[in-house]
Design an enzyme around this catalytic site. Structure first.
Site, PDB file in Angstrom:
ATOM      1  CE  LYS A  94       7.875   9.911   2.906  1.00 29.62           C
ATOM      2  NZ  LYS A  94       6.922  10.714   3.680  1.00 29.62           N
ATOM      3  CD  GLU A 100       1.120  -3.787  -3.232  1.00 30.40           C
ATOM      4  OE1 GLU A 100      -0.002  -3.632  -3.763  1.00 30.40           O
ATOM      5  OE2 GLU A 100       1.689  -4.881  -3.164  1.00 30.40           O
ATOM      6  CD  GLU A 113      -6.302   5.765  -7.139  1.00 27.65           C
ATOM      7  OE1 GLU A 113      -5.259   6.432  -7.269  1.00 27.65           O
ATOM      8  OE2 GLU A 113      -6.355   4.702  -6.512  1.00 27.65           O
ATOM      9  CB  CYS A 155      -5.325   1.495  -3.434  1.00 32.38           C
ATOM     10  SG  CYS A 155      -5.169   0.198  -2.207  1.00 32.38           S
TER      11      CYS A 155
HETATM   12  P1  NAD Z   1       1.697   9.654  -2.798  1.00 33.10           P
HETATM   13  O1  NAD Z   1       2.301   8.877  -3.907  1.00 33.10           O
HETATM   14  O2  NAD Z   1       1.511  11.104  -2.984  1.00 33.10           O
HETATM   15  O3  NAD Z   1       2.558   9.493  -1.467  1.00 33.10           O
HETATM   16  C1  NAD Z   1       2.894   8.232  -0.942  1.00 33.10           C
HETATM   17  C2  NAD Z   1       4.174   8.358  -0.130  1.00 33.10           C
HETATM   18  O4  NAD Z   1       5.234   8.700  -1.023  1.00 33.10           O
HETATM   19  C3  NAD Z   1       4.136   9.437   0.942  1.00 33.10           C
HETATM   20  O5  NAD Z   1       4.821   8.974   2.083  1.00 33.10           O
HETATM   21  C4  NAD Z   1       4.901  10.575   0.277  1.00 33.10           C
HETATM   22  O6  NAD Z   1       5.507  11.448   1.210  1.00 33.10           O
HETATM   23  C5  NAD Z   1       5.953   9.801  -0.509  1.00 33.10           C
HETATM   24  N1  NAD Z   1       6.563  10.539  -1.632  1.00 33.10           N
HETATM   25  C6  NAD Z   1       6.110  11.657  -2.253  1.00 33.10           C
HETATM   26  N2  NAD Z   1       6.989  12.032  -3.221  1.00 33.10           N
HETATM   27  C7  NAD Z   1       7.984  11.123  -3.221  1.00 33.10           C
HETATM   28  C8  NAD Z   1       9.170  10.943  -3.992  1.00 33.10           C
HETATM   29  N3  NAD Z   1       9.503  11.778  -4.971  1.00 33.10           N
HETATM   30  N4  NAD Z   1       9.961   9.885  -3.727  1.00 33.10           N
HETATM   31  C9  NAD Z   1       9.640   9.000  -2.761  1.00 33.10           C
HETATM   32  N5  NAD Z   1       8.545   9.123  -1.987  1.00 33.10           N
HETATM   33  C10 NAD Z   1       7.718  10.171  -2.204  1.00 33.10           C
HETATM   34  O7  NAD Z   1       0.323   8.914  -2.460  1.00 33.10           O
HETATM   35  P2  NAD Z   1      -0.752   9.331  -1.387  1.00 33.10           P
HETATM   36  O8  NAD Z   1      -1.477  10.529  -1.885  1.00 33.10           O
HETATM   37  O9  NAD Z   1      -0.144   9.368  -0.024  1.00 33.10           O
HETATM   38  O10 NAD Z   1      -1.722   8.037  -1.424  1.00 33.10           O
HETATM   39  C11 NAD Z   1      -2.715   7.875  -2.360  1.00 33.10           C
HETATM   40  C12 NAD Z   1      -2.273   6.942  -3.467  1.00 33.10           C
HETATM   41  O11 NAD Z   1      -1.808   5.713  -2.914  1.00 33.10           O
HETATM   42  C13 NAD Z   1      -3.423   6.533  -4.364  1.00 33.10           C
HETATM   43  O12 NAD Z   1      -3.018   6.547  -5.709  1.00 33.10           O
HETATM   44  C14 NAD Z   1      -3.736   5.106  -3.936  1.00 33.10           C
HETATM   45  O13 NAD Z   1      -4.367   4.321  -4.894  1.00 33.10           O
HETATM   46  C15 NAD Z   1      -2.383   4.606  -3.590  1.00 33.10           C
HETATM   47  N6  NAD Z   1      -2.494   3.454  -2.691  1.00 33.10           N
HETATM   48  C16 NAD Z   1      -2.198   2.199  -3.159  1.00 33.10           C
HETATM   49  C17 NAD Z   1      -2.341   1.086  -2.327  1.00 33.10           C
HETATM   50  C18 NAD Z   1      -2.032  -0.300  -2.795  1.00 33.10           C
HETATM   51  O14 NAD Z   1      -1.821  -1.148  -1.925  1.00 33.10           O
HETATM   52  N7  NAD Z   1      -1.977  -0.568  -4.060  1.00 33.10           N
HETATM   53  C19 NAD Z   1      -2.760   1.263  -1.019  1.00 33.10           C
HETATM   54  C20 NAD Z   1      -3.048   2.544  -0.575  1.00 33.10           C
HETATM   55  C21 NAD Z   1      -2.896   3.632  -1.418  1.00 33.10           C
END
Ligand code: NAD
Length: 475
Positions: A170, A245, A378, A279
């Site tokens: 997804k 992650e 962050e 991240c």
């Molecule tokens: P997010 O958590 O809002 O969304 C990530 C994914 O989760 C999206 O596909 C979203 O649709 C899905 N999602 C949303 N609600 C959900 C739920 N209730 N259950 C399951 N899935 C759900 O994050 P974002 O805004 O897309 O990305 C930014 C965040 O990602 C930042 O905190 C960043 O640090 C983190 N990030 C971490 C890494 C790493 O490798 N550690 C890499 C990239 C980004």
């Protein structure tokens, strides 16, 4: 308009069972770029059934077959280079050079690395009293964020293929189109039907559906801590393994003997690459008190060498933030910072001449206290904080005084001190003097930055179960 309203399930592009769609916005123009389907529980169910049906044969595929599929994907990925770069510039707002040198390159790197790691990987080992077998974990749900459209999906998909674990991906709905090109590449690579499925949709329906599904064995999630916690709670109901992650607030420790210009460049590139939406970005810069004046002057002088603006314009290295929401979040942190610290450069509002598009001003705060909000949370934008230290051990203590532990950076000359700092920072990945990235180096976080590791052989291990067989007759 890119309207791609189908899901990829069981080796075919099929219509969604629901009428709802999600608009994808180009962050540089604020215009609608296209639409995707907002998948339903029924769509997800179809994908899980397809993956489950593929599992018995796919999990027994040979190493040679998997290597061939991965090699075919590498070829297909390379053939679609221009399209991938173009789409990531549209959906993420990444400058063309960044879409190429960072996003395209990283996505490709994971598939190539998987070929190499798998070639050396052993799925069975004689350990004297028993034989150890490593077997596919089962059906895996992959949930990815928007900030690295190909990197995040590729590392997961490549490891899952190497392990013979069927997946349902997804992608983030803000940046789904690069992932859909990946699905087309995988379709042409000969991967068995049902082994790779892609369902678009919201986190609340598809993401939630994946983490709570009784027939999904493993969830690999990259995204925010808030959603990571929900996933862990949901997964607990079916005792599902999760890999998370999550976010970071990584330290850059600048040593007394560091070249000031090099250190300032490291600090700037951490907030300007991908507009700080990384991240593992180093966003707390610890400098010796004695270096404060020269460091502040150098960082302000060097900032214009990272030009920002229209991602399609030649020479631009930093584009807009991904969305209006992200822009609002960054603005609210800059406002907080103006109360907590000294604004060295930047501030709230849009940069002059960039009124259309979600552009934020690159912003540097100094006189920052490590316990302030801007040093602990962050921000995910082009914002950094300068924190001074008198004694290196204090700097290390402050560097570790964070709920996060994803990455860390150390800049300086003395090898022993560099080694000491690298081994003292409680984070999953440390970069010494901007060293090159090794795609076989495990990536993942300590503390609230996550659970598990991706990339290379450690990434493959995530998609495997361990079995010990006692008394295995020899072949
Ligand atoms: P997010 O958590 O809002 O969304 C990530 C994914 O989760 C999206 O596909 C979203 O649709 C899905 N999602 C949303 N609600 C959900 C739920 N209730 N259950 C399951 N899935 C759900 O994050 P974002 O805004 O897309 O990305 C930014 C965040 O990602 C930042 O905190 C960043 O640090 C983190 N990030 C971490 C890494 C790493 O490798 N550690 C890499 C990239 C980004």
């Amino acid at each position: 308009m890119r309207n791609q309203l189908k899901h990829y399930i069981n080796g075919e592009w099929i219509e969604s069972t629901g009428p709802e769609t999600i608009e994808v916005i180009n962050p540089a123009t604020e215009q609608v770029l296209g639409e995707i389907s907002s998948g339903t529980e029924e769509d997800l169910e179809k994908a899980v059934k397809a993956a489950r049906a593929a599992f018995p044969a796919y999990s027994r595929s040979t190493k040679e077959e998997r290597i061939q599929w991965l090699k075919n994907i590498v070829k297909g990925y390379e053939a679609r280079k221009d399209e991938l770069i173009d789409v990531m510039t549209d959906e993420l707002g990444a400058p063309l050079s960044v879409s190429d040198e960072v996003h395209y390159h990283m996505g490709l790197g994971h598939f190539k690395q998987a070929v190499e790691s798998l070639s050396d990987f052993s799925f069975s080992e004689d350990r004297g009293g028993h034989t150890l077998l490593k077997e596919s974990i089962g059906v895996s749900g992959l949930i990815t964020p928007w900030n690295f459209p190909t990197n995040q999906a590729s590392t997961k998909i490549a490891s899952a293929i190497a392990a013979g674990s069927p997946v349902i991906l997804k992608p983030a709905s803000k940046t789904p189109f690069a992932a859909m090109i990946l699905a087309e590449i995988i379709d042409e690579a000969g991967v068995p039907k049902g082994a790779f499925n892609l369902v678009n949709g919201s986190g609340s329906v598809i993401g939630n559906g994946i983490s709570s599904h009784h027939d999904i064995d493993f969830v690999s999630f990259t995204g925010s801590g808030t959603v990571g916690k929900k996933i862990m709670k949901n997964a607990a109901e079916t005792i599902k393994k999760v890999a998370l992650e999550l976010g970071g607030k990584s330290p850059i420790v600048v040593l007394e003997d560091a070249d000031v210009e090099k250190a300032a460049k490291t600090a700037i590139s951490n907030i300007m690459t991908n507009t700080g939406q990384v991240c593992s970005a180093g966003t707390r810069v610890f400098i010796p008190q004695s270096m404060k004046k020269s460091f502040e002057k150098t960082i302000v002088d060097l900032l214009p060498t990272f030009p920002y603006g229209d991602p399609r314009k030649e020479g631009i290295v930093t584009g807009p933030l991904v969305s209006k929401d992200q822009w609002d979040t960054v603005q609210s942190y800059i406002k907080k910072g103006e109360k907590e610290a000294t604004l060295l450069v930047g501030g709230t509002g849009k940069p002059e001449g960039l009124e259309t598009g979600y552009y934020a001003k690159p912003t540097i705060f100094t006189d920052v206290s490590n316990d302030s909000v801007i040093a602990q949370e962050e921000i995910f934008g082009p914002v950094t904080t300068i924190i001074t230290y008198e004694d290196l051990e204090d700097a290390i203590e402050m560097a570790n005084d964070s709920v996060y532990g994803l990455a860390g950076f150390v800049v300086g000359k003395d090898p022993e001190t560099l080694r000491h700092v690298a081994s003292s920072i409680r984070s999953g990945r440390i970069k010494v003097n901007d060293a090159n990235t090794d795609f076989n180096g495990p990536f993942g976080g300590y503390k609230q930055s996550g659970i598990g590791r991706e990339w290379g052989d450690f990434g493959i291990e995530e998609y495997l179960e361990i079995k010990s067989v006692h008394g295995m007759p020899s072949a």
